[in-house]
Scaffold this motif. Structure first.
Motif, PDB file in Angstrom:
ATOM      1  N   LYS A 107      11.024  -6.562   9.488  1.00  0.00           N
ATOM      2  CA  LYS A 107      12.396  -6.476   8.998  1.00  0.00           C
ATOM      3  C   LYS A 107      12.466  -6.672   7.487  1.00  0.00           C
ATOM      4  CE  LYS A 107      16.913  -8.753   9.336  1.00  0.00           C
ATOM      5  NZ  LYS A 107      17.690  -9.856   9.969  1.00  0.00           N
ATOM      6  N   GLU A 108      11.819  -7.726   6.999  1.00  0.00           N
ATOM      7  CA  GLU A 108      11.938  -8.077   5.585  1.00  0.00           C
ATOM      8  C   GLU A 108      11.242  -7.078   4.668  1.00  0.00           C
ATOM      9  OE1 GLU A 108      13.793 -10.404   4.428  1.00  0.00           O
ATOM     10  OE2 GLU A 108      14.326 -11.383   6.324  1.00  0.00           O
ATOM     11  N   LEU A 109      10.157  -6.479   5.140  1.00  0.00           N
ATOM     12  CA  LEU A 109       9.380  -5.578   4.295  1.00  0.00           C
ATOM     13  C   LEU A 109       9.337  -4.160   4.847  1.00  0.00           C
ATOM     14  CD1 LEU A 109       6.482  -8.039   3.412  1.00  0.00           C
ATOM     15  CD2 LEU A 109       8.409  -7.358   1.969  1.00  0.00           C
ATOM     16  N   GLY A 110      10.347  -3.821   5.626  1.00  0.00           N
ATOM     17  CA  GLY A 110      10.414  -2.499   6.217  1.00  0.00           C
ATOM     18  C   GLY A 110      10.441  -1.385   5.183  1.00  0.00           C
ATOM     19  N   TYR A 111      10.997  -1.681   4.003  1.00  0.00           N
ATOM     20  CA  TYR A 111      11.065  -0.655   2.958  1.00  0.00           C
ATOM     21  C   TYR A 111       9.666  -0.238   2.492  1.00  0.00           C
ATOM     22  CZ  TYR A 111      10.561  -4.778  -0.078  1.00  0.00           C
ATOM     23  OH  TYR A 111      10.126  -5.941  -0.671  1.00  0.00           O
ATOM     24  N   VAL A 112       8.711  -1.174   2.515  1.00  0.00           N
ATOM     25  CA  VAL A 112       7.332  -0.824   2.149  1.00  0.00           C
ATOM     26  C   VAL A 112       6.740   0.131   3.178  1.00  0.00           C
ATOM     27  CG1 VAL A 112       5.001  -1.691   1.709  1.00  0.00           C
ATOM     28  CG2 VAL A 112       6.986  -3.020   0.955  1.00  0.00           C
ATOM     29  N   PHE A 113       6.965  -0.180   4.455  1.00  0.00           N
ATOM     30  CA  PHE A 113       6.421   0.662   5.517  1.00  0.00           C
ATOM     31  C   PHE A 113       7.067   2.051   5.508  1.00  0.00           C
ATOM     32  CE2 PHE A 113       6.604  -3.792   7.416  1.00  0.00           C
ATOM     33  CZ  PHE A 113       5.433  -4.163   6.793  1.00  0.00           C
ATOM     34  N   ASP A 114       8.360   2.090   5.235  1.00  0.00           N
ATOM     35  CA  ASP A 114       9.044   3.389   5.139  1.00  0.00           C
ATOM     36  C   ASP A 114       8.479   4.213   3.987  1.00  0.00           C
ATOM     37  OD1 ASP A 114      10.622   2.715   7.279  1.00  0.00           O
ATOM     38  OD2 ASP A 114      12.360   2.130   6.065  1.00  0.00           O
ATOM     39  N   ALA A 115       8.197   3.553   2.865  1.00  0.00           N
ATOM     40  CA  ALA A 115       7.630   4.256   1.711  1.00  0.00           C
ATOM     41  C   ALA A 115       6.244   4.795   2.027  1.00  0.00           C
ATOM     42  CB  ALA A 115       7.567   3.318   0.508  1.00  0.00           C
ATOM     43  N   ILE A 116       5.458   4.030   2.772  1.00  0.00           N
ATOM     44  CA  ILE A 116       4.118   4.478   3.142  1.00  0.00           C
ATOM     45  C   ILE A 116       4.193   5.699   4.049  1.00  0.00           C
ATOM     46  CG2 ILE A 116       2.091   3.848   4.532  1.00  0.00           C
ATOM     47  CD1 ILE A 116       2.340   1.028   3.355  1.00  0.00           C
ATOM     48  N   THR A 117       5.038   5.638   5.054  1.00  0.00           N
ATOM     49  CA  THR A 117       5.172   6.767   5.978  1.00  0.00           C
ATOM     50  C   THR A 117       5.639   8.018   5.245  1.00  0.00           C
ATOM     51  OG1 THR A 117       5.665   5.292   7.835  1.00  0.00           O
ATOM     52  CG2 THR A 117       6.318   7.597   8.060  1.00  0.00           C
ATOM     53  N   LEU A 118       6.641   7.865   4.380  1.00  0.00           N
ATOM     54  CA  LEU A 118       7.156   8.999   3.621  1.00  0.00           C
ATOM     55  C   LEU A 118       6.073   9.578   2.705  1.00  0.00           C
ATOM     56  CD1 LEU A 118       9.580  10.761   2.798  1.00  0.00           C
ATOM     57  CD2 LEU A 118      10.189   8.989   1.117  1.00  0.00           C
ATOM     58  N   THR A 119       5.294   8.692   2.094  1.00  0.00           N
ATOM     59  CA  THR A 119       4.249   9.142   1.172  1.00  0.00           C
ATOM     60  C   THR A 119       3.128   9.857   1.909  1.00  0.00           C
ATOM     61  OG1 THR A 119       4.774   7.300  -0.309  1.00  0.00           O
ATOM     62  CG2 THR A 119       2.665   8.406  -0.640  1.00  0.00           C
ATOM     63  N   ARG A 120       2.740   9.353   3.082  1.00  0.00           N
ATOM     64  CA  ARG A 120       1.707  10.036   3.873  1.00  0.00           C
ATOM     65  C   ARG A 120       2.149  11.453   4.212  1.00  0.00           C
ATOM     66  NH1 ARG A 120      -2.239   8.151   7.298  1.00  0.00           N
ATOM     67  NH2 ARG A 120      -2.467  10.373   7.791  1.00  0.00           N
ATOM     68  N   GLN A 121       3.412  11.595   4.551  1.00  0.00           N
ATOM     69  CA  GLN A 121       3.934  12.928   4.885  1.00  0.00           C
ATOM     70  C   GLN A 121       3.862  13.850   3.671  1.00  0.00           C
ATOM     71  OE1 GLN A 121       7.853  11.932   6.259  1.00  0.00           O
ATOM     72  NE2 GLN A 121       7.184  11.320   8.301  1.00  0.00           N
ATOM     73  N   LYS A 122       4.251  13.338   2.512  1.00  0.00           N
ATOM     74  CA  LYS A 122       4.256  14.153   1.303  1.00  0.00           C
ATOM     75  C   LYS A 122       2.839  14.454   0.813  1.00  0.00           C
ATOM     76  CE  LYS A 122       8.764  12.658  -0.494  1.00  0.00           C
ATOM     77  NZ  LYS A 122       9.461  11.986  -1.627  1.00  0.00           N
ATOM     78  N   LEU A 123       1.923  13.541   1.016  1.00  0.00           N
ATOM     79  CA  LEU A 123       0.540  13.780   0.598  1.00  0.00           C
ATOM     80  C   LEU A 123      -0.093  14.913   1.404  1.00  0.00           C
ATOM     81  CD1 LEU A 123      -0.853  10.169   0.069  1.00  0.00           C
ATOM     82  CD2 LEU A 123      -0.713  11.967  -1.655  1.00  0.00           C
ATOM     83  N   ASN A 124       0.279  14.986   2.670  1.00  0.00           N
ATOM     84  CA  ASN A 124      -0.198  16.075   3.525  1.00  0.00           C
ATOM     85  C   ASN A 124      -1.724  16.223   3.474  1.00  0.00           C
ATOM     86  OD1 ASN A 124       0.209  18.173   5.372  1.00  0.00           O
ATOM     87  ND2 ASN A 124       0.283  19.731   3.768  1.00  0.00           N
ATOM     88  N   GLY A 125      -2.414  15.088   3.469  1.00  0.00           N
ATOM     89  CA  GLY A 125      -3.864  15.119   3.538  1.00  0.00           C
ATOM     90  C   GLY A 125      -4.589  15.353   2.234  1.00  0.00           C
ATOM     91  N   ARG A 126      -3.866  15.450   1.115  1.00  0.00           N
ATOM     92  CA  ARG A 126      -4.542  15.733  -0.166  1.00  0.00           C
ATOM     93  C   ARG A 126      -5.519  14.631  -0.546  1.00  0.00           C
ATOM     94  NH1 ARG A 126       0.129  16.724  -4.320  1.00  0.00           N
ATOM     95  NH2 ARG A 126       1.336  15.477  -2.821  1.00  0.00           N
ATOM     96  N   VAL A 127      -5.087  13.378  -0.443  1.00  0.00           N
ATOM     97  CA  VAL A 127      -5.949  12.222  -0.708  1.00  0.00           C
ATOM     98  C   VAL A 127      -5.529  11.111   0.251  1.00  0.00           C
ATOM     99  CG1 VAL A 127      -6.336  12.740  -3.157  1.00  0.00           C
ATOM    100  CG2 VAL A 127      -4.385  11.305  -2.475  1.00  0.00           C
ATOM    101  N   PRO A 128      -6.406  10.165   0.508  1.00  0.00           N
ATOM    102  CA  PRO A 128      -6.009   9.029   1.349  1.00  0.00           C
ATOM    103  C   PRO A 128      -5.018   8.111   0.639  1.00  0.00           C
ATOM    104  CG  PRO A 128      -8.374   8.959   0.832  1.00  0.00           C
ATOM    105  CD  PRO A 128      -7.794  10.127   0.112  1.00  0.00           C
ATOM    106  N   LEU A 129      -4.293   7.336   1.439  1.00  0.00           N
ATOM    107  CA  LEU A 129      -3.290   6.409   0.914  1.00  0.00           C
ATOM    108  C   LEU A 129      -3.730   4.969   1.188  1.00  0.00           C
ATOM    109  CD1 LEU A 129      -0.514   5.867  -0.354  1.00  0.00           C
ATOM    110  CD2 LEU A 129       0.478   6.082   1.943  1.00  0.00           C
ATOM    111  N   ILE A 130      -3.711   4.159   0.147  1.00  0.00           N
ATOM    112  CA  ILE A 130      -4.156   2.772   0.226  1.00  0.00           C
ATOM    113  C   ILE A 130      -2.957   1.831   0.214  1.00  0.00           C
ATOM    114  CG2 ILE A 130      -5.543   0.972  -0.879  1.00  0.00           C
ATOM    115  CD1 ILE A 130      -7.219   3.192  -2.140  1.00  0.00           C
ATOM    116  N   GLY A 131      -2.986   0.838   1.092  1.00  0.00           N
ATOM    117  CA  GLY A 131      -2.007  -0.238   1.087  1.00  0.00           C
ATOM    118  C   GLY A 131      -2.655  -1.505   0.551  1.00  0.00           C
ATOM    119  N   PHE A 132      -1.856  -2.519   0.243  1.00  0.00           N
ATOM    120  CA  PHE A 132      -2.443  -3.727  -0.345  1.00  0.00           C
ATOM    121  C   PHE A 132      -1.534  -4.929  -0.160  1.00  0.00           C
ATOM    122  CE2 PHE A 132       0.288  -2.048  -3.653  1.00  0.00           C
ATOM    123  CZ  PHE A 132       0.826  -3.176  -4.257  1.00  0.00           C
TER     124      PHE A 132
END
Length: 322
Positions: A107-132
Motif C-alpha cells: 500500500k505505502e509503496l505501490g507507486y514504485v511497483f506501478d512505475a516498475i510495471t509501466l516501465t517494463r511494458q515500455k521497455l518491451n525487452g530492450r534492456v533489463p530493469l533493475i530494482g533497488f
C-alpha cells in the motif's frame, strides 16, 4: 553498464522538462513521471546501455515507515523530524510509526511497483530493469541523523549507546527491505541491488555487528519470499561503499554480485572473491573529468585488473551506479 537512479541525470535538459514543477519525491510518487525518467537515458542513448534502473530513492522506506523526508535543493534529503532516541514516549506518534507500527509495503509503496510495471511494458525487452533499496545501516543513519552527514555522530550514538534497540530497528528495516524488493520483482524488476552507501563509516568490527547480519538477512530471506509469491529468483547485487575490508564476508553473504567502489584494487579483489560471486566495478567516477586518454588508460587498467576481459565481471564505475 549505464544507469540513472534517484537524482542522477539532472544534467540532461530532458530531465528538467519531464520533471517540470514537481519536487523530487513527487516525481518518485508518479508512476508516469518515474517511468519517463527511467527511460530517458535508454531512449537518448538507444542501443548503448545495458540496463535501466527504476527512478526512485532509497529513502522511500523511511517514508513508508511514517517519517517525512524532503529533498532540499543544494542540500539533499532532509528529515524535519529525525529519530532522537529509541526511548520516545508511547504516545509519540512518530515512535509508534517507526518501532511498533506494521507497515503495509504494497500500500505505502505501490507507486514504485506501478512505475516498475509501466516501465517494463515500455521497455518491451530492450534492456533489463533493475530494482533497488537502501541497506538497513544506511537507512538507519539517515533516519537518526536527519539527512546526510560527515560526522555520523547521531548514528554512532545509537549503535554504541543503544545497541540492542539499534539492532531491533535494523531488523525491522531489513524485513521491510525484503518485502519491498520482493514486490518489485512481482511488479517486473529483473534484478535487484542493495545500496549500503554508508558502510565505510563503520569499523570492520562494527560492520560485522550492525551491517553484515542485515545484508545477510536480505540475501537469504528474499529468495524464500519470492517462492511464497510464486516468483522466480532474480540476481541480487550488494554495494557496500567503503567496506573494502569486508569483501570476503560479502562474497559469503548470499548475493550473486558484489559491487566495488574505486578504493579496491581489482586484481586483489579477484583473488579474494575466488569466483564465489560476480564482481562489479570499479573505475573512479572522477576519471570522467579527465581527458579521453586518461579515461581510456583508467579503463584499460581496470580491465586488466579484472583479468583482461575474462568472464565473471561487470564493468562499471565504482559508485554503485554508472
Amino acid at each position: 553498464m549505464a544507469l540513472m537512479r534517484g537524482k542522477a541525470g539532472r544534467y540532461l535538459p530532458e530531465y528538467h522538462k519531464i520533471k517540470g514543477g514537481h519536487d523530487f519525491f513527487a516525481c518518485c510518487r508518479s508512476p508516469e513521471i518515474a517511468s519517463a525518467l527511467t527511460l530517458l537515458p535508454i531512449d537518448r542513448y538507444d542501443g548503448l546501455l545495458d540496463a535501466a534502473i527504476i527512478f526512485s530513492d532509497i529513502l522511500v522506506i523511511p517514508q513508508a515507515m511514517g517519517m517525512v523526508v524532503e529533498m532540499v535543493d543544494g542540500k539533499g534529503p532532509h528529515f524535519p523530524r529525525k529519530l532522537e532516541t529509541p526511548f520516545a514516549t508511547r504516545d509519540d506518534r512518530q515512535y509508534d510509526g517507526i518501532m511498533e507500527r506494521d507497515v503495509d509495503v504494497k500500500k505505502e509503496l505501490g507507486y514504485v511497483f506501478d512505475a516498475i510495471t509501466l516501465t517494463r511494458q515500455k521497455l518491451n525487452g530492450r534492456v533489463p530493469l533493475i530494482g533497488f533499496c537502501g541497506a538497513p545501516w544506511t537507512l538507519l543513519s539517515y533516519m537518526v541523523e536527519g539527512g546526510g552527514t560527515k560526522s555520523f555522530i547521531a548514528a554512532k550514538t545509537w549503535i554504541y549507546k543503544y545497541p540492542e534497540e539499534s539492532k531491533r530497528l535494523l531488523q525491522k528495516i531489513a524485513e521491510l527491505c525484503v518485502e519491498f524488493l520482493a514486490q518489485q520483482v512481482v511488479a517486473g524488476a529483473q534484478m535487484i541491488q542493495v545500496f549500503d552507501s554508508w558502510a565505510g563509516e563503520l569499523s570492520p568490527a562494527s560492520f560485522k555487528i550492525f551491517a553484515l547480519p542485515y545484508l545477510r538477512h536480505i540475501a537469504s530471506a528474499l529468495p524464500r519470499r519470492l517462492v511464497e509469491l510464486e516468483q522466480a529468483r532474480v540476481p541480487m547485487t550488494v554495494f557496500a561503499k567503503g567496506a573494502w575490508y569486508a569483501l570476503d564476508e560479502l562474497c559469503e553473504a548470499g548475493f550473486d554480485v558484489v559491487s566495488l567502489d574505486w578504493l579496491q584494487d581489482p586484481a586483489e579483489a579477484m583473488k579474494i572473491a575466488e569466483g564465489r560471486v560476480i564482481l562489479q566495478g570499479n573505475a573512479d567516477p572522477g576519471i570522467l573529468y579527465g581527458t579521453k586518454e586518461a579515461i581510456s588508460a583508467a579503463v584499460e587498467e581496470m580491465v586488466m585488473g579484472f583479468g583482461g576481459g575474462k568472464m565473471g565481471w561487470i564493468a562499471n564505475l565504482g559508485h554503485g551506479k554508472a
